[in-house]
Design a protein around this motif. Structure first.
Motif, PDB file in Angstrom:
ATOM      1  N   TRP A  46      28.387  44.909  48.613  1.00 17.51           N
ATOM      2  CA  TRP A  46      29.598  45.170  49.395  1.00 17.51           C
ATOM      3  C   TRP A  46      30.571  43.994  49.277  1.00 17.51           C
ATOM      4  O   TRP A  46      31.781  44.185  49.110  1.00 17.51           O
ATOM      5  CB  TRP A  46      29.218  45.403  50.863  1.00 17.51           C
ATOM      6  N   GLN A  47      30.055  42.792  49.334  1.00 16.83           N
ATOM      7  CA  GLN A  47      30.913  41.616  49.215  1.00 16.83           C
ATOM      8  C   GLN A  47      31.591  41.564  47.848  1.00 16.83           C
ATOM      9  O   GLN A  47      32.773  41.225  47.747  1.00 16.83           O
ATOM     10  CB  GLN A  47      30.111  40.348  49.460  1.00 16.83           C
ATOM     11  N   GLN A  48      30.866  41.902  46.797  1.00 15.27           N
ATOM     12  CA  GLN A  48      31.455  41.897  45.460  1.00 15.27           C
ATOM     13  C   GLN A  48      32.585  42.919  45.385  1.00 15.27           C
ATOM     14  O   GLN A  48      33.638  42.643  44.822  1.00 15.27           O
ATOM     15  CB  GLN A  48      30.395  42.193  44.403  1.00 15.27           C
ATOM     16  N   ARG A  49      32.364  44.104  45.911  1.00 16.50           N
ATOM     17  CA  ARG A  49      33.419  45.115  45.900  1.00 16.50           C
ATOM     18  C   ARG A  49      34.632  44.630  46.670  1.00 16.50           C
ATOM     19  O   ARG A  49      35.772  44.798  46.250  1.00 16.50           O
ATOM     20  CB  ARG A  49      32.930  46.420  46.520  1.00 16.50           C
ATOM     21  N   SER A  50      34.405  43.993  47.792  1.00 16.85           N
ATOM     22  CA  SER A  50      35.505  43.532  48.633  1.00 16.85           C
ATOM     23  C   SER A  50      36.336  42.447  47.967  1.00 16.85           C
ATOM     24  O   SER A  50      37.523  42.319  48.238  1.00 16.85           O
ATOM     25  CB  SER A  50      34.957  43.004  49.961  1.00 16.85           C
ATOM     26  N   HIS A  52      29.222  51.617  46.047  1.00 14.49           N
ATOM     27  CA  HIS A  52      30.216  50.720  46.649  1.00 14.49           C
ATOM     28  C   HIS A  52      31.579  50.901  45.984  1.00 14.49           C
ATOM     29  O   HIS A  52      32.605  50.939  46.669  1.00 14.49           O
ATOM     30  CB  HIS A  52      29.747  49.267  46.536  1.00 14.49           C
ATOM     31  N   ALA A  53      31.586  51.027  44.670  1.00 14.39           N
ATOM     32  CA  ALA A  53      32.845  51.250  43.959  1.00 14.39           C
ATOM     33  C   ALA A  53      33.435  52.605  44.348  1.00 14.39           C
ATOM     34  O   ALA A  53      34.659  52.729  44.507  1.00 14.39           O
ATOM     35  CB  ALA A  53      32.620  51.178  42.456  1.00 14.39           C
ATOM     36  N   ALA A  54      32.587  53.603  44.534  1.00 16.84           N
ATOM     37  CA  ALA A  54      33.058  54.943  44.893  1.00 16.84           C
ATOM     38  C   ALA A  54      33.781  54.939  46.241  1.00 16.84           C
ATOM     39  O   ALA A  54      34.765  55.661  46.417  1.00 16.84           O
ATOM     40  CB  ALA A  54      31.888  55.931  44.919  1.00 16.84           C
ATOM     41  N   MET A  55      33.301  54.141  47.178  1.00 19.50           N
ATOM     42  CA  MET A  55      33.981  54.055  48.490  1.00 19.50           C
ATOM     43  C   MET A  55      35.419  53.594  48.305  1.00 19.50           C
ATOM     44  O   MET A  55      36.347  54.127  48.925  1.00 19.50           O
ATOM     45  CB  MET A  55      33.236  53.100  49.422  1.00 19.50           C
ATOM     46  N   ARG A  64      38.967  47.409  50.203  1.00 21.43           N
ATOM     47  CA  ARG A  64      38.432  47.453  51.571  1.00 21.43           C
ATOM     48  C   ARG A  64      39.099  48.600  52.333  1.00 21.43           C
ATOM     49  O   ARG A  64      40.135  49.097  51.947  1.00 21.43           O
ATOM     50  CB  ARG A  64      38.715  46.133  52.275  1.00 21.43           C
ATOM     51  N   ALA A  65      38.488  48.978  53.418  1.00 19.19           N
ATOM     52  CA  ALA A  65      39.067  50.043  54.238  1.00 19.19           C
ATOM     53  C   ALA A  65      40.439  49.626  54.749  1.00 19.19           C
ATOM     54  O   ALA A  65      40.702  48.448  54.988  1.00 19.19           O
ATOM     55  CB  ALA A  65      38.137  50.356  55.408  1.00 19.19           C
ATOM     56  N   HIS A  66      41.323  50.593  54.916  1.00 17.18           N
ATOM     57  CA  HIS A  66      42.659  50.325  55.448  1.00 17.18           C
ATOM     58  C   HIS A  66      42.558  49.659  56.823  1.00 17.18           C
ATOM     59  O   HIS A  66      41.732  50.017  57.644  1.00 17.18           O
ATOM     60  CB  HIS A  66      43.443  51.632  55.597  1.00 17.18           C
TER      61      HIS A  66
END
Length: 134
Positions: free
Chosen positions: A30-34, A83-86, A95-97
């Motif tokens: 998750w941190q990497q995606r963020s 994680h990438a799909a999110m 990250r989420a809006h």
């Protein structure tokens, strides 16, 4: 001396993603995606999604807790697709809006291996010890 092969034969095209996307826990993925740019996430998502079915078919021959190192590396790439799909399918950004990056929020529990932290790993060891005693 040669370096160990990172991914199983036939998945060499995914090697450019290993250094960034292969992480041991859900929290780390998750941190990497963020931290990634949306372009990086989209590129990873597109490339991995195209190979996901082949990867999952290959990984089906192994138990989760007994994978060779190259298969475990491929498995972690497959887990990173979620994680990438999110970001790609829901948020349209890393990250989420309206959500601040929560560096103080960590997932400490989850399925082991590849999900949670040390506590989950310790719990799995206890379960295995108990199963052997039965």
């Amino acid at each position: 001396m040669t370096s160990p092969q990172l991914l199983p034969a036939g998945f060499e095209d995914l090697a450019p993603f290993v250094a960034y996307w292969v992480r041991d826990t859900n929290d780390e993925r998750w941190q990497q995606r963020s931290k990634a740019s949306m372009e990086e996430i989209q590129h990873f998502y597109d490339q991995m999604l195209a190979r996901a079915e082949d990867a999952i078919s290959y990984l089906d021959q192994f138990a989760f807790d007994d994978m060779p190192q190259d298969a475990a590396c491929l498995f972690k790439l497959v887990l990173a697709i979620a994680h990438a799909a999110m970001a790609v399918e829901m948020h349209g950004q890393p990250r989420a809006h309206h959500a601040q990056l929560r560096s103080d929020l960590h997932v400490s529990k989850g399925p082991w291996p590849y999900g949670g932290g040390e506590r989950a790993r310790d719990r799995q060891k206890i379960i295995k010890i108990t199963e052997r005693q039965l």
